[in-house]
Design an enzyme around this catalytic site. Structure first.
Site, PDB file in Angstrom:
ATOM      1  N   TYR A   1     -58.260  51.023  59.396  1.00  0.00           N
ATOM      2  CA  TYR A   1     -58.503  51.510  60.756  1.00  0.00           C
ATOM      3  C   TYR A   1     -59.979  51.479  61.126  1.00  0.00           C
ATOM      4  O   TYR A   1     -60.315  51.337  62.311  1.00  0.00           O
ATOM      5  CB  TYR A   1     -57.910  52.909  60.941  1.00  0.00           C
ATOM      6  CG  TYR A   1     -56.405  52.859  61.013  1.00  0.00           C
ATOM      7  CD1 TYR A   1     -55.760  52.478  62.188  1.00  0.00           C
ATOM      8  CD2 TYR A   1     -55.622  53.130  59.894  1.00  0.00           C
ATOM      9  CE1 TYR A   1     -54.377  52.393  62.254  1.00  0.00           C
ATOM     10  CE2 TYR A   1     -54.238  53.045  59.947  1.00  0.00           C
ATOM     11  CZ  TYR A   1     -53.621  52.677  61.129  1.00  0.00           C
ATOM     12  OH  TYR A   1     -52.253  52.578  61.185  1.00  0.00           O
TER      13      TYR A   1
ATOM     14  N   ARG B   1     -60.406  48.102  62.614  1.00  0.00           N
ATOM     15  CA  ARG B   1     -59.840  48.046  63.971  1.00  0.00           C
ATOM     16  C   ARG B   1     -60.766  48.763  64.965  1.00  0.00           C
ATOM     17  O   ARG B   1     -60.949  48.322  66.094  1.00  0.00           O
ATOM     18  CB  ARG B   1     -58.466  48.710  64.015  1.00  0.00           C
ATOM     19  CG  ARG B   1     -57.470  48.264  62.952  1.00  0.00           C
ATOM     20  CD  ARG B   1     -56.798  46.925  63.264  1.00  0.00           C
ATOM     21  NE  ARG B   1     -57.616  45.764  62.985  1.00  0.00           N
ATOM     22  CZ  ARG B   1     -57.875  45.288  61.755  1.00  0.00           C
ATOM     23  NH1 ARG B   1     -57.397  45.895  60.682  1.00  0.00           N
ATOM     24  NH2 ARG B   1     -58.593  44.201  61.606  1.00  0.00           N
TER      25      ARG B   1
ATOM     26  N   ASP C   1     -55.808  51.320  71.737  1.00  0.00           N
ATOM     27  CA  ASP C   1     -57.148  51.018  72.248  1.00  0.00           C
ATOM     28  C   ASP C   1     -57.429  51.867  73.489  1.00  0.00           C
ATOM     29  O   ASP C   1     -56.564  52.609  73.965  1.00  0.00           O
ATOM     30  CB  ASP C   1     -57.292  49.519  72.548  1.00  0.00           C
ATOM     31  CG  ASP C   1     -56.313  49.037  73.619  1.00  0.00           C
ATOM     32  OD1 ASP C   1     -56.356  49.579  74.743  1.00  0.00           O
ATOM     33  OD2 ASP C   1     -55.503  48.124  73.346  1.00  0.00           O
TER      34      ASP C   1
ATOM     35  N   HIS D   1     -48.678  56.481  71.012  1.00  0.00           N
ATOM     36  CA  HIS D   1     -48.886  56.131  69.606  1.00  0.00           C
ATOM     37  C   HIS D   1     -50.269  56.533  69.100  1.00  0.00           C
ATOM     38  O   HIS D   1     -50.686  56.095  68.032  1.00  0.00           O
ATOM     39  CB  HIS D   1     -48.654  54.637  69.391  1.00  0.00           C
ATOM     40  CG  HIS D   1     -47.219  54.238  69.526  1.00  0.00           C
ATOM     41  ND1 HIS D   1     -46.808  52.927  69.691  1.00  0.00           N
ATOM     42  CD2 HIS D   1     -46.086  54.987  69.530  1.00  0.00           C
ATOM     43  CE1 HIS D   1     -45.487  52.890  69.791  1.00  0.00           C
ATOM     44  NE2 HIS D   1     -45.035  54.125  69.704  1.00  0.00           N
TER      45      HIS D   1
ATOM     46  N   CYS E   1     -57.355  66.399  61.985  1.00  0.00           N
ATOM     47  CA  CYS E   1     -57.295  67.132  60.732  1.00  0.00           C
ATOM     48  C   CYS E   1     -55.906  66.970  60.133  1.00  0.00           C
ATOM     49  O   CYS E   1     -54.903  67.195  60.811  1.00  0.00           O
ATOM     50  CB  CYS E   1     -57.612  68.604  60.984  1.00  0.00           C
ATOM     51  SG  CYS E   1     -57.419  69.651  59.521  1.00  0.00           S
TER      52      CYS E   1
ATOM     53  N   CYS F   1     -62.512  67.787  57.932  1.00  0.00           N
ATOM     54  CA  CYS F   1     -62.464  68.662  59.094  1.00  0.00           C
ATOM     55  C   CYS F   1     -62.704  70.090  58.615  1.00  0.00           C
ATOM     56  O   CYS F   1     -62.099  70.524  57.627  1.00  0.00           O
ATOM     57  CB  CYS F   1     -61.108  68.551  59.791  1.00  0.00           C
ATOM     58  SG  CYS F   1     -60.945  69.660  61.191  1.00  0.00           S
TER      59      CYS F   1
ATOM     60  N   LEU G   1     -45.014  38.112  78.743  1.00  0.00           N
ATOM     61  CA  LEU G   1     -45.248  36.704  78.441  1.00  0.00           C
ATOM     62  C   LEU G   1     -43.930  35.962  78.336  1.00  0.00           C
ATOM     63  O   LEU G   1     -43.803  34.811  78.765  1.00  0.00           O
ATOM     64  CB  LEU G   1     -46.042  36.575  77.136  1.00  0.00           C
ATOM     65  CG  LEU G   1     -46.522  35.171  76.765  1.00  0.00           C
ATOM     66  CD1 LEU G   1     -47.460  34.619  77.836  1.00  0.00           C
ATOM     67  CD2 LEU G   1     -47.224  35.191  75.408  1.00  0.00           C
TER      68      LEU G   1
ATOM     69  N   ALA H   1     -50.313  38.270  81.024  1.00  0.00           N
ATOM     70  CA  ALA H   1     -50.467  39.555  81.717  1.00  0.00           C
ATOM     71  C   ALA H   1     -51.566  39.497  82.770  1.00  0.00           C
ATOM     72  O   ALA H   1     -51.429  40.087  83.852  1.00  0.00           O
ATOM     73  CB  ALA H   1     -50.768  40.660  80.698  1.00  0.00           C
TER      74      ALA H   1
END
Length: 273
Positions: free
Chosen positions: A92, A95, A132, A147, A155, A174, A241, A258
């Site tokens: 992550y 990302r 995002d 999501h 935490c 945390c 698409l 799109a």
């Protein structure tokens, strides 16, 4: 005299009515819409990975998607995080860094949805499966990330959510609890409940128009939203698409990139307001 069970049922029904009214006001009537605005439709938009693909965000299910490099079980499940938190954080972190690269920008589809929100105000709600922040960067404010969000962590003990733009290491903790707890990505993994579902289902029950953009129709519960919207009388539109797995459920369909089909449809919709 009501039985104990009867009292519980009565209280449940009252609470349900109150929740429905609070959500109705939160979603569509936040600013006490003036009477003439009542003529505008309530529009609920669902977006998936396809809307961000043209911005350079790699999709999960495409042939060159993220899962090529890692097994889903290793990086997108609570069990994977328990086994190897460092691997999950590394995944992550990459990302998160990608999302903040200067070339990753909202595309014409994101901007068109921001324009639609400007026209409809609080009669517009955007639900996204994407983690995002391109919708927000385009100008959308009424967004539910079902999501989760890549630029947030939470935490692992209390669930408190924190903004986070840098890398996360196993040493990051945390301190909101009595004992420091590990941070985890604020992302809904396989086997976990999506976020905001009460609000989403309430919006589906009230929407006049439901639009799905860039979704595969593979992932539930989102794949079932079109059916739910139809049950409550909404006009349904798919912008994709190619036809999704639930494409035959939609009353109106437009296929193509799109960045092309979304602005075209939004302009058509705005002309009818």
């Amino acid at each position: 005299m009501l039985s104990r069970r009867g009292h519980r049922l009565s209280r449940f029904r009252k609470n349900k009515r109150r929740l429905r009214e609070r959500l109705r006001q939160r979603i569509f009537f936040r600013d006490k819409v003036v009477p003439e605005a009542m003529e505008k439709p309530r529009v609920l938009v669902l977006t998936g990975a396809g809307i961000s693909a043209e911005s350079g965000i790699r999709t999960f299910r495409a042939a060159d998607g993220l899962w090529e490099e890692h097994r889903v079980e290793d990086v997108a499940t609570p069990e994977g995080f328990d086994r190897d938190p460092e691997l999950v954080q590394t995944f992550y972190n990459a990302r998160r860094r990608q999302l903040q690269q200067p070339e990753i920008q909202p595309n014409a589809a994101h901007l068109a949805l921001a324009k639609l929100q400007d026209a409809l105000g609080d009669r517009f709600l955007l639900v996204t499966q994407n983690i995002d922040n391109l919708h927000e960067r385009a100008g959308n404010t009424n967004v539910i990330h079902m999501h989760g969000e890549l630029l947030k962590v939470r935490c692992s003990q209390s669930g408190q959510v924190l903004d986070w733009t840098g890398d996360v290491t196993p040493e990051d903790k945390c301190h909101c609890c009595q004992f420091p707890a590990p941070l985890r990505p604020h992302v809904v993994w396989f086997g976990e409940m999506p976020l905001g579902m009460d609000e989403i289902y309430m919006a589906l029950s009230m929407a006049d128009i439901f639009i799905a953009i860039g979704t595969s129709g593979h992932v539930y519960p989102a794949a079932g939203f079109v059916h739910e919207a139809k049950l409550h009388g909404a006009h349904t539109v798919e912008l994709n698409l190619e036809p999704s797995q639930v494409g035959n459920e939609f009353a109106e369909k437009y296929y193509g990139p799109a960045s092309q089909v979304v602005p075209e449809f939004v302009e058509k919709l705005l002309k009818g307001l």
